[in-house]
Design a protein around this motif. Structure first.
Motif, PDB file in Angstrom:
ATOM      1  N   GLY A 197       0.640  -1.242  -0.083  1.00 18.98           N
ATOM      2  CA  GLY A 197      -0.123  -0.124   0.242  1.00 18.98           C
ATOM      3  C   GLY A 197       0.912   1.181  -0.077  1.00 18.98           C
ATOM      4  N   GLN A 198       0.467   2.198  -0.793  1.00 23.70           N
ATOM      5  CA  GLN A 198       1.380   3.326  -1.034  1.00 23.70           C
ATOM      6  C   GLN A 198       0.731   4.438  -0.249  1.00 23.70           C
ATOM      7  OE1 GLN A 198       4.055   4.227  -2.375  1.00 23.70           O
ATOM      8  NE2 GLN A 198       4.267   3.038  -4.231  1.00 23.70           N
ATOM      9  N   HIS A 199       1.690   5.076   0.739  1.00 20.47           N
ATOM     10  CA  HIS A 199       1.196   6.217   1.469  1.00 20.47           C
ATOM     11  C   HIS A 199       2.114   7.349   1.118  1.00 20.47           C
ATOM     12  CE1 HIS A 199      -0.466   3.800   5.078  1.00 20.47           C
ATOM     13  NE2 HIS A 199       0.070   2.964   4.172  1.00 20.47           N
ATOM     14  N   ILE A 200       1.212   8.544   0.676  1.00 18.48           N
ATOM     15  CA  ILE A 200       1.847   9.689   0.063  1.00 18.48           C
ATOM     16  C   ILE A 200       1.409  10.908   1.051  1.00 18.48           C
ATOM     17  CG2 ILE A 200       1.974  11.114  -1.888  1.00 18.48           C
ATOM     18  CD1 ILE A 200       1.187   8.817  -3.628  1.00 18.48           C
ATOM     19  N   GLY A 201       2.655  11.264   1.716  1.00 22.74           N
ATOM     20  CA  GLY A 201       2.350  12.507   2.498  1.00 22.74           C
ATOM     21  C   GLY A 201       1.702  13.569   1.975  1.00 22.74           C
ATOM     22  N   THR A 202       2.365  14.308   0.969  1.00 20.89           N
ATOM     23  CA  THR A 202       1.959  15.308   0.174  1.00 20.89           C
ATOM     24  C   THR A 202       1.815  15.057  -1.287  1.00 20.89           C
ATOM     25  OG1 THR A 202       3.969  16.346   0.297  1.00 20.89           O
ATOM     26  CG2 THR A 202       2.178  16.906   1.915  1.00 20.89           C
ATOM     27  N   LEU A 203       1.037  15.534  -2.014  1.00 21.18           N
ATOM     28  CA  LEU A 203       1.019  15.383  -3.477  1.00 21.18           C
ATOM     29  C   LEU A 203       0.688  16.608  -4.261  1.00 21.18           C
ATOM     30  CD1 LEU A 203       1.563  13.844  -6.542  1.00 21.18           C
ATOM     31  CD2 LEU A 203      -0.604  13.030  -5.905  1.00 21.18           C
ATOM     32  N   THR A 204       1.264  17.369  -4.726  1.00 18.40           N
ATOM     33  CA  THR A 204       0.846  18.998  -5.242  1.00 18.40           C
ATOM     34  C   THR A 204       0.851  18.644  -6.880  1.00 18.40           C
ATOM     35  OG1 THR A 204       1.659  20.082  -3.519  1.00 18.40           O
ATOM     36  CG2 THR A 204       1.095  21.123  -5.299  1.00 18.40           C
TER      37      THR A 204
ATOM     38  N   PRO B 180     -13.682   9.947 -22.428  1.00 20.09           N
ATOM     39  CA  PRO B 180     -14.683  10.281 -23.610  1.00 20.09           C
ATOM     40  C   PRO B 180     -15.834  10.849 -22.897  1.00 20.09           C
ATOM     41  CG  PRO B 180     -13.809   8.265 -23.603  1.00 20.09           C
ATOM     42  CD  PRO B 180     -13.183   9.010 -22.314  1.00 20.09           C
ATOM     43  N   GLY B 181     -16.238  11.883 -23.340  1.00 23.62           N
ATOM     44  CA  GLY B 181     -17.616  12.584 -22.918  1.00 23.62           C
ATOM     45  C   GLY B 181     -17.373  13.912 -22.030  1.00 23.62           C
ATOM     46  N   ALA B 182     -16.107  13.982 -21.440  1.00 20.17           N
ATOM     47  CA  ALA B 182     -15.975  14.878 -20.627  1.00 20.17           C
ATOM     48  C   ALA B 182     -14.476  15.417 -20.279  1.00 20.17           C
ATOM     49  CB  ALA B 182     -16.317  14.614 -18.942  1.00 20.17           C
ATOM     50  N   THR B 183     -14.397  16.547 -20.091  1.00 20.39           N
ATOM     51  CA  THR B 183     -12.822  17.181 -19.784  1.00 20.39           C
ATOM     52  C   THR B 183     -13.081  18.000 -18.549  1.00 20.39           C
ATOM     53  OG1 THR B 183     -13.210  19.459 -21.103  1.00 20.39           O
ATOM     54  CG2 THR B 183     -12.470  17.378 -22.234  1.00 20.39           C
ATOM     55  N   ALA B 184     -11.558  17.876 -18.070  1.00 17.75           N
ATOM     56  CA  ALA B 184     -11.794  18.942 -16.553  1.00 17.75           C
ATOM     57  C   ALA B 184     -10.364  19.439 -16.598  1.00 17.75           C
ATOM     58  CB  ALA B 184     -11.868  17.916 -15.471  1.00 17.75           C
ATOM     59  N   SER B 185     -10.186  20.733 -16.045  1.00 16.09           N
ATOM     60  CA  SER B 185      -8.972  21.419 -15.512  1.00 16.09           C
ATOM     61  C   SER B 185      -8.845  21.714 -14.281  1.00 16.09           C
ATOM     62  CB  SER B 185      -8.795  22.499 -16.608  1.00 16.09           C
ATOM     63  OG  SER B 185      -9.807  23.427 -16.437  1.00 16.09           O
ATOM     64  N   VAL B 186      -7.821  21.807 -13.587  1.00 16.94           N
ATOM     65  CA  VAL B 186      -7.741  22.288 -12.191  1.00 16.94           C
ATOM     66  C   VAL B 186      -6.302  23.182 -12.304  1.00 16.94           C
ATOM     67  CG1 VAL B 186      -7.238  21.838  -9.921  1.00 16.94           C
ATOM     68  CG2 VAL B 186      -8.743  20.271 -11.168  1.00 16.94           C
ATOM     69  N   ALA B 187      -6.341  24.546 -11.638  1.00 15.36           N
ATOM     70  CA  ALA B 187      -5.065  25.094 -11.449  1.00 15.36           C
ATOM     71  C   ALA B 187      -4.213  24.513 -10.599  1.00 15.36           C
ATOM     72  CB  ALA B 187      -5.594  26.606 -11.031  1.00 15.36           C
ATOM     73  N   SER B 188      -4.603  24.160  -9.514  1.00 13.25           N
ATOM     74  CA  SER B 188      -3.861  23.521  -8.375  1.00 13.25           C
ATOM     75  C   SER B 188      -4.633  22.508  -7.546  1.00 13.25           C
ATOM     76  CB  SER B 188      -3.444  24.563  -7.526  1.00 13.25           C
ATOM     77  OG  SER B 188      -2.614  24.213  -6.373  1.00 13.25           O
ATOM     78  N   LEU B 189      -4.100  21.424  -7.295  1.00 13.04           N
ATOM     79  CA  LEU B 189      -4.500  20.303  -6.469  1.00 13.04           C
ATOM     80  C   LEU B 189      -3.508  19.958  -5.587  1.00 13.04           C
ATOM     81  CD1 LEU B 189      -6.820  18.197  -5.874  1.00 13.04           C
ATOM     82  CD2 LEU B 189      -5.812  16.810  -7.673  1.00 13.04           C
ATOM     83  N   VAL B 190      -3.861  19.822  -4.235  1.00 20.35           N
ATOM     84  CA  VAL B 190      -3.024  19.516  -3.091  1.00 20.35           C
ATOM     85  C   VAL B 190      -3.588  18.552  -2.381  1.00 20.35           C
ATOM     86  CG1 VAL B 190      -1.690  20.281  -1.101  1.00 20.35           C
ATOM     87  CG2 VAL B 190      -1.889  21.923  -3.093  1.00 20.35           C
ATOM     88  N   LEU B 191      -3.004  17.339  -2.301  1.00 21.74           N
ATOM     89  CA  LEU B 191      -3.435  15.999  -1.463  1.00 21.74           C
ATOM     90  C   LEU B 191      -2.617  15.731  -0.394  1.00 21.74           C
ATOM     91  CD1 LEU B 191      -4.322  13.635  -4.262  1.00 21.74           C
ATOM     92  CD2 LEU B 191      -5.678  15.546  -3.535  1.00 21.74           C
ATOM     93  N   LYS B 192      -3.084  15.725   0.626  1.00 20.54           N
ATOM     94  CA  LYS B 192      -2.386  15.228   2.000  1.00 20.54           C
ATOM     95  C   LYS B 192      -2.807  14.123   2.612  1.00 20.54           C
ATOM     96  CE  LYS B 192      -1.047  20.222   3.038  1.00 20.54           C
ATOM     97  NZ  LYS B 192      -1.014  21.128   3.896  1.00 20.54           N
ATOM     98  N   GLY B 193      -1.864  13.129   2.995  1.00 20.72           N
ATOM     99  CA  GLY B 193      -2.356  11.830   3.698  1.00 20.72           C
ATOM    100  C   GLY B 193      -2.964  10.967   2.943  1.00 20.72           C
ATOM    101  N   LEU B 194      -2.405  10.792   1.553  1.00 20.74           N
ATOM    102  CA  LEU B 194      -3.053  10.014   0.705  1.00 20.74           C
ATOM    103  C   LEU B 194      -2.609   8.610   0.707  1.00 20.74           C
ATOM    104  CD1 LEU B 194      -4.912   9.456  -2.016  1.00 20.74           C
ATOM    105  CD2 LEU B 194      -2.869  10.109  -3.520  1.00 20.74           C
ATOM    106  N   VAL B 195      -3.585   7.592   0.666  1.00 20.21           N
ATOM    107  CA  VAL B 195      -3.352   6.340   0.896  1.00 20.21           C
ATOM    108  C   VAL B 195      -4.024   5.455  -0.208  1.00 20.21           C
ATOM    109  CG1 VAL B 195      -3.296   4.199   2.374  1.00 20.21           C
ATOM    110  CG2 VAL B 195      -3.174   6.431   3.400  1.00 20.21           C
TER     111      VAL B 195
END
Length: 447
Positions: free
Chosen positions: A92-99, A108-123
Motif C-alpha cells: 500500500g502506498q502512503h503519500i504524505g503530500t502530492l501537489t 470520453p464525454g468530459a474534460t476537466a482542468s484544475v489550476a492547483s490540486l494539493v492532496l495530503k495523507g493519501l493512501v
C-alpha cells in the motif's frame, strides 16, 4: 585556531560527500520507484515526464510536464511535487503530500482542468502490483485522504452541454467509515440545453457524511445507503436563473440526526425569493396577482423508517406580502431511501393548517373574478353571501373569514382514508362539494 579550522573543513567535506551520496541514493530510489510505477500500470497505459529531481529531505520528487494515459483517460500536469512517500504497491502506498499544478483531464464525454490540486495523507489501496492494471485504476471509494484542496476547477460535458466551475474547494477526512467535511466556494453550473439554466452557489459546507461509503453504495447499487449519525448542510447565496430569475436563497441550513429507526431533520431557508417558470403568464402566482414569492421557511420533521411515515411539527411558511402558514401533519407511504419520489407516493393521514392572512385572500378573489371576466367587488360580495347562507358550518366560517381576513383561519383534514399529496390541491378547489369535503374530512373554523 588551526585545529578548529581543520575540523570545520573536515565537517564541510563530510557534508558535501555525504550530500552527494544521499542525492545519488535518492536519485536511484526515485528512478526505481518510477520504474515500478510504469510496470504496475501495465502495457496499456503510459507515464512520461520532462524532468525529475529527487527531494532528499522530503523523501519525494519533483517532476515537470507529467503525462499519464490509459485507454479511458488522459491526465497532464505542468508540475507534480511528491513528498513523504512510504510503502509500496504490495503493502500500500502512503503519500504524505502530492501537489499537482495546471492539471488537464480528458476522458470520453468530459474534460476537466484544475489550476492547483494539493492532496495530503493519501493512501492508495493495498491491492498488490496490479493496483493500476485490472480491471481499472483504484476507484474513488477505495482511497483514503486526510485533506484535498483544489482551485479553479472547470468541468465540461459537451454531450449534456454542461459546464461546472469551482473557485476553491476543500475536503477533509475522506475514506470508508470516516466522517467527512466539504467546503466549496463559488460554484457555478451552466446547462445550455433549451431552456438554458444557470445555477450558482456562493458557499457550500457539508459536515458528517461518509462520502466514500456513499460513493461505494452508488457504484454498487445505484442508491445511497442510510447511515446513522449527525449531518449538517449549509448553503449561502443560491441562485437559479433561466432567461429570467427563478430562485434566490440567501441561506439554507439543514441538520439531520439519523438513527437506525428514524431520521430527524430541521431545515431553515431565509431570504427566499421565487419567480414563476415560463410561461409566466400562466402561473398560479400571476393569476392571483403576484410577481413572485418572497419569504422564509422553517420545517421540523421526523421520519419513522420502518413504518414509512413522516410527522411535520411544524412546517412554517412566512411570506410578509401574502401571509403566514403553519402546518402540522402526519403522512405515510414515505420512500425513506428515495426522497425524490416523495411527492408521487406520500399521502396525508391528517393535517392542521393555520393561516394568518396579509393579502392572499383578496388576491385570490380578485384572480377568480378576472378569470370569470366580472368586476371584482360584486364577485366578492356574491361569494361571501353564498358562503354565509351555506348549510355547511365550514363554508360559513370561510365566508366569515373572507369578510374579515385579519383573523386566523384553521383548516383541518381528517380523511377517512389517506389522500395523495398530489391530489390535495384539486380536492381543496372542490371543497364546497359535500362529497369532496367528506372525502377530505374537511373542517374550517376561525378560532
Amino acid at each position: 585556531m588551526k585545529k578548529l579550522t581543520s575540523a570545520l573543513i573536515l565537517l564541510l567535506i563530510i557534508l558535501v560527500v555525504g550530500g552527494l551520496g544521499l542525492r545519488h541514493l535518492a536519485q536511484s530510489q526515485m528512478e526505481s520507484a518510477i520504474a515500478d510505477l510504469r510496470a504496475a500500470i501495465g502495457p496499456g497505459a503510459s507515464f512520461t515526464y520532462a524532468t525529475a529531481a529527487p527531494r532528499i529531505l522530503a523523501r519525494g520528487a519533483r517532476l515537470t510536464a507529467v503525462t499519464y494515459r490509459n485507454p479511458a483517460l488522459s491526465l497532464t500536469a505542468s508540475e507534480a511535487i511528491v513528498g513523504r512517500v512510504t510503502g509500496n504497491t504490495i503493502d500500500g502506498q502512503h503519500i504524505g503530500t502530492l501537489t499537482l499544478r495546471q492539471v488537464q483531464i480528458m476522458e470520453p464525454g468530459a474534460t476537466a482542468s484544475v489550476a492547483s490540486l494539493v492532496l495530503k495523507g493519501l493512501v492508495l489501496p493495498n491491492t498488490g502490483p496490479d493496483l493500476f492494471r485490472a480491471p481499472t485504476p483504484p476507484r474513488l471509494d477505495s482511497l483514503t485522504l486526510d485533506s484535498a484542496q483544489l482551485t479553479d476547477l472547470h468541468v465540461a460535458v459537451p454531450a449534456g452541454q454542461t459546464d461546472l466551475t469551482v473557485a476553491h474547494a476543500t475536503i477533509r477526512d475522506y475514506g470508508l467509515g470516516r466522517t467527512s467535511h466539504l467546503d466549496v466556494d463559488t460554484l457555478a453550473v451552466q446547462i445550455r440545453l433549451t431552456p438554458t439554466r444557470r445555477i450558482g452557489i456562493g458557499h457550500l459546507r457539508i459536515d458528517g457524511p461518509d462520502f466514500a461509503g456513499q460513493i461505494a453504495s452508488l457504484l454498487q447499487s445505484g442508491h445511497l445507503i442510510h447511515t446513522v449519525g449527525r449531518r449538517r448542510f449549509d448553503v449561502s447565496a443560491l441562485t437559479i436563473d433561466t432567461a429570467s430569475p427563478l430562485l434566490r436563497v440567501g441561506h439554507l441550513e439543514a441538520e439531520q440526526e439519523a438513527s437506525a429507526s428514524q431520521d430527524e431533520l430541521e431545515t431553515t431557508i431565509t431570504d427566499l425569493t421565487a419567480w414563476p417558470t415560463p410561461p409566466q403568464d400562466q402561473s398560479l402566482l400571476r393569476v392571483i396577482g403576484y410577481d413572485h414569492f418572497a419569504g422564509r421557511i422553517h420545517a421540523v420533521s421526523t421520519i419513522q423508517r420502518q413504518a414509512g411515515t413522516m410527522t411535520l411539527h411544524p412546517l412554517d411558511i412566512d411570506a410578509p406580502e401574502m401571509g403566514h402558514m403553519t402546518i402540522l401533519a402526519d403522512l405515510d407511504q414515505i420512500p425513506v431511501d428515495d426522497p425524490a419520489n416523495m411527492p408521487e407516493t406520500a399521502r396525508i393521514v391528517s393535517a392542521t393548517i393555520d393561516w394568518q392572512d396579509r393579502s392572499l385572500a383578496g388576491h385570490v378573489l380578485d384572480g377568480l373574478a378576472r378569470a370569470r371576466q366580472v368586476d371584482a367587488e360584486p364577485y366578492r360580495q356574491q361569494v361571501q353571501a353564498a358562503l354565509a347562507t351555506s348549510p355547511d358550518p365550514s363554508m360559513q366560517a370561510l365566508g366569515h373569514f373572507l369578510a374579515q381576513p385579519d383573523q386566523r383561519l384553521r383548516v383541518m383534514l381528517r380523511p377517512p382514508r389517506p389522500i395523495s399529496v398530489l391530489m390535495l390541491g384539486v380536492a381543496l378547489s372542490m371543497a364546497g362539494d359535500p362529497s369532496t369535503a367528506g372525502m377530505l374530512g374537511l373542517s374550517i373554523s376561525t378560532p
